[in-house]
Write a protein that holds these residues in place. Structure first.
Motif, PDB file in Angstrom:
ATOM      1  N   THR A 198       0.706  -1.216   0.271  1.00 32.06           N
ATOM      2  CA  THR A 198      -0.268  -0.256   0.034  1.00 32.06           C
ATOM      3  C   THR A 198       0.960   1.091   0.181  1.00 32.06           C
ATOM      4  O   THR A 198       1.781   1.141   0.622  1.00 32.06           O
ATOM      5  N   ASP A 199       0.664   2.022  -0.935  1.00 31.67           N
ATOM      6  CA  ASP A 199       1.369   3.018  -0.833  1.00 31.67           C
ATOM      7  C   ASP A 199       0.194   4.082  -0.189  1.00 31.67           C
ATOM      8  O   ASP A 199      -0.943   4.438  -0.551  1.00 31.67           O
ATOM      9  N   LEU A 200       0.596   4.375   1.261  1.00 30.80           N
ATOM     10  CA  LEU A 200       0.087   5.484   2.167  1.00 30.80           C
ATOM     11  C   LEU A 200      -0.390   6.993   1.905  1.00 30.80           C
ATOM     12  O   LEU A 200      -1.815   7.389   1.997  1.00 30.80           O
ATOM     13  N   VAL A 210      -2.644  11.095  13.491  1.00 34.86           N
ATOM     14  CA  VAL A 210      -1.586   9.751  12.376  1.00 34.86           C
ATOM     15  C   VAL A 210      -0.372  10.036  13.174  1.00 34.86           C
ATOM     16  O   VAL A 210      -0.011  10.601  14.071  1.00 34.86           O
ATOM     17  N   TYR A 211      -0.415   8.892  13.509  1.00 36.25           N
ATOM     18  CA  TYR A 211       1.119   8.369  14.661  1.00 36.25           C
ATOM     19  C   TYR A 211       2.012   7.173  13.705  1.00 36.25           C
ATOM     20  O   TYR A 211       1.717   5.499  13.600  1.00 36.25           O
ATOM     21  N   ASP A 212       3.403   7.609  13.610  1.00 35.83           N
ATOM     22  CA  ASP A 212       4.110   7.033  12.738  1.00 35.83           C
ATOM     23  C   ASP A 212       4.741   6.264  14.157  1.00 35.83           C
ATOM     24  O   ASP A 212       6.109   7.036  14.436  1.00 35.83           O
ATOM     25  N   THR A 213       4.182   5.069  14.526  1.00 30.91           N
ATOM     26  CA  THR A 213       5.021   3.910  15.309  1.00 30.91           C
ATOM     27  C   THR A 213       6.467   3.152  14.670  1.00 30.91           C
ATOM     28  O   THR A 213       6.925   2.802  15.457  1.00 30.91           O
ATOM     29  N   ALA A 214       6.280   3.235  13.362  1.00 34.41           N
ATOM     30  CA  ALA A 214       7.838   2.241  13.217  1.00 34.41           C
ATOM     31  C   ALA A 214       8.596   3.220  13.235  1.00 34.41           C
ATOM     32  O   ALA A 214       9.611   2.581  11.866  1.00 34.41           O
ATOM     33  N   MET A 217       7.731   6.356   8.379  1.00 34.81           N
ATOM     34  CA  MET A 217       6.676   7.327   7.375  1.00 34.81           C
ATOM     35  C   MET A 217       7.476   8.565   7.441  1.00 34.81           C
ATOM     36  O   MET A 217       7.667   9.847   7.537  1.00 34.81           O
ATOM     37  N   THR A 218       7.174   9.286   5.864  1.00 39.76           N
ATOM     38  CA  THR A 218       8.289  10.740   6.014  1.00 39.76           C
ATOM     39  C   THR A 218       6.321  11.525   6.268  1.00 39.76           C
ATOM     40  O   THR A 218       5.759  11.205   6.377  1.00 39.76           O
ATOM     41  N   LEU A 233       1.828  12.364  15.028  1.00 44.88           N
ATOM     42  CA  LEU A 233       3.230  12.165  15.310  1.00 44.88           C
ATOM     43  C   LEU A 233       4.144  10.835  15.230  1.00 44.88           C
ATOM     44  O   LEU A 233       3.801  10.710  14.411  1.00 44.88           O
ATOM     45  N   ASP A 234       5.115  12.303  15.494  1.00 39.27           N
ATOM     46  CA  ASP A 234       6.225  11.645  14.271  1.00 39.27           C
ATOM     47  C   ASP A 234       7.304  10.628  15.762  1.00 39.27           C
ATOM     48  O   ASP A 234       7.800  11.549  16.579  1.00 39.27           O
ATOM     49  N   ILE A 235       7.498   9.668  15.743  1.00 38.76           N
ATOM     50  CA  ILE A 235       8.420   8.522  16.602  1.00 38.76           C
ATOM     51  C   ILE A 235      10.178   9.253  16.270  1.00 38.76           C
ATOM     52  O   ILE A 235      10.714   7.901  17.300  1.00 38.76           O
TER      53      ILE A 235
END
Length: 310
Positions: A198-200, A210-214, A217-218, A233-235
């Protein structure tokens, strides 16, 4: 006593299992006999020197952040725990030391272990749970009825974020591997995307949070998935992201920030059965270094790796 430690910043070959003398607790500090320590990516990031601006140049440094165990002594001013209490928590990033037979930490970095969960389960909670809480509640102010997207929804922080978001009454969508999609659905993720296929940036859904827990994500993709007034939210915080966040109120870089109230809330949620993280593998202290090395090299467990001090 023994612990895993290293005498300079660098690769996994620097880790050694060595003897040490436990520091007596000072003001508002607690000494804990460790039962289990959980392995987190932050452990090798600190050892590699990625955070040396924060962690400094004092060696030897002990490895590990999250643990569970039993209080053995307390310093002046301690009021939330007492000798004999079963606890879980984390070691401050400047000190480390969870992968050890004992550790001394500030009282505010601990919570009492609920009777309804095991020491193994409790050891998994601190860093993932605090990071999820810092993002969803402290930064995004998440409330019931909101729609959240969690990138990496079956990692430790991702699973914590899913469970906390649902506990608050939010609807959750997310992305993970195809192998983990059923796990995500079981946790309550309503719409699950396979991150490999999937192209998010092209999905039509828009989200309040939106939480990028990995950490994959740009910023542009994350911001693009937001509804009006939403929060990304950027981890994976960097100096550039913090500067960008000064000019964009929708971007919130997240740093795991321990507080007593957050740990107490995590303990309550775990005690009520609303927060659980799976344990995938448990090794003895003498086998901790190979497991840390394997996880750092990319081995996937499908749950937390733990070190037992028994």
């Amino acid at each position: 006593m023994k612990r895993v430690q290293y005498d300079r910043y660098g690769g996994p070959e620097l880790m050694k299992l060595e003897t040490f003398e436990l520091r007596a607790p000072g003001n508002s500090e607690v000494a804990v006999k460790v039962n289990f320590a959980a392995i987190n990516p932050i452990d090798w990031k600190v050892r590699n020197g990625a955070l040396k601006m924060v962690t400094g140049k004092t060696f030897p440094r002990a490895l590990g952040s999250d643990f569970s165990g039993t209080v053995t002594s307390v310093g002046p001013g301690v009021s939330r725990v007492k000798i004999g209490d079963a606890v879980f928590g984390l070691a401050p990033i400047k000190d480390g030391g969870a992968i050890s037979e004992a550790v001394t930490v500030p009282e505010s970095f601990l919570a009492k272990k609920p009777n309804s969960i095991s020491f193994e389960e409790a050891a998994c909670l601190a860093t993932p749970g605090i990071t999820a809480w810092n993002g969803l509640i402290d930064k995004a102010k998440l409330t019931a009825g909101k729609h959240v997207f969690i990138n990496g929804c079956t990692g430790a922080v991702g699973e914590s974020a899913v469970q906390i978001a649902r506990m608050l009454g939010a609807t959750v969508s997310g992305s993970c591997s195809a192998e983990a999609m059923q796990r995500a659905r079981d946790l309550g993720v309503q719409t699950v995307f396979d991150y490999r296929k999937t192209d998010l940036s092209k999905i039509s859904n828009r989200f309040d949070v939106v939480y990028d827990t990995a950490g994959t994500m740009t910023v542009s993709v994350g911001l693009g998935l937001l509804r009006k007034g939403g929060v990304y939210l950027d981890i994976d915080p960097t100096p550039a992201k913090f500067i960008r966040a000064l000019f964009n109120r929708h971007l919130k870089p997240i740093i795991c920030t321990a507080r007593a109230d957050v740990l107490d809330n995590l303990a309550h949620a775990a005690g009520e059965g609303a927060l659980r993280l799976p344990v995938a593998e448990v090794v003895r202290l003498q086998d901790a270094i190979p497991l840390v090395t394997a996880l750092e090299s990319g081995r996937k467990l499908g749950g937390k790796g733990l070190v037992s001090m028994a």
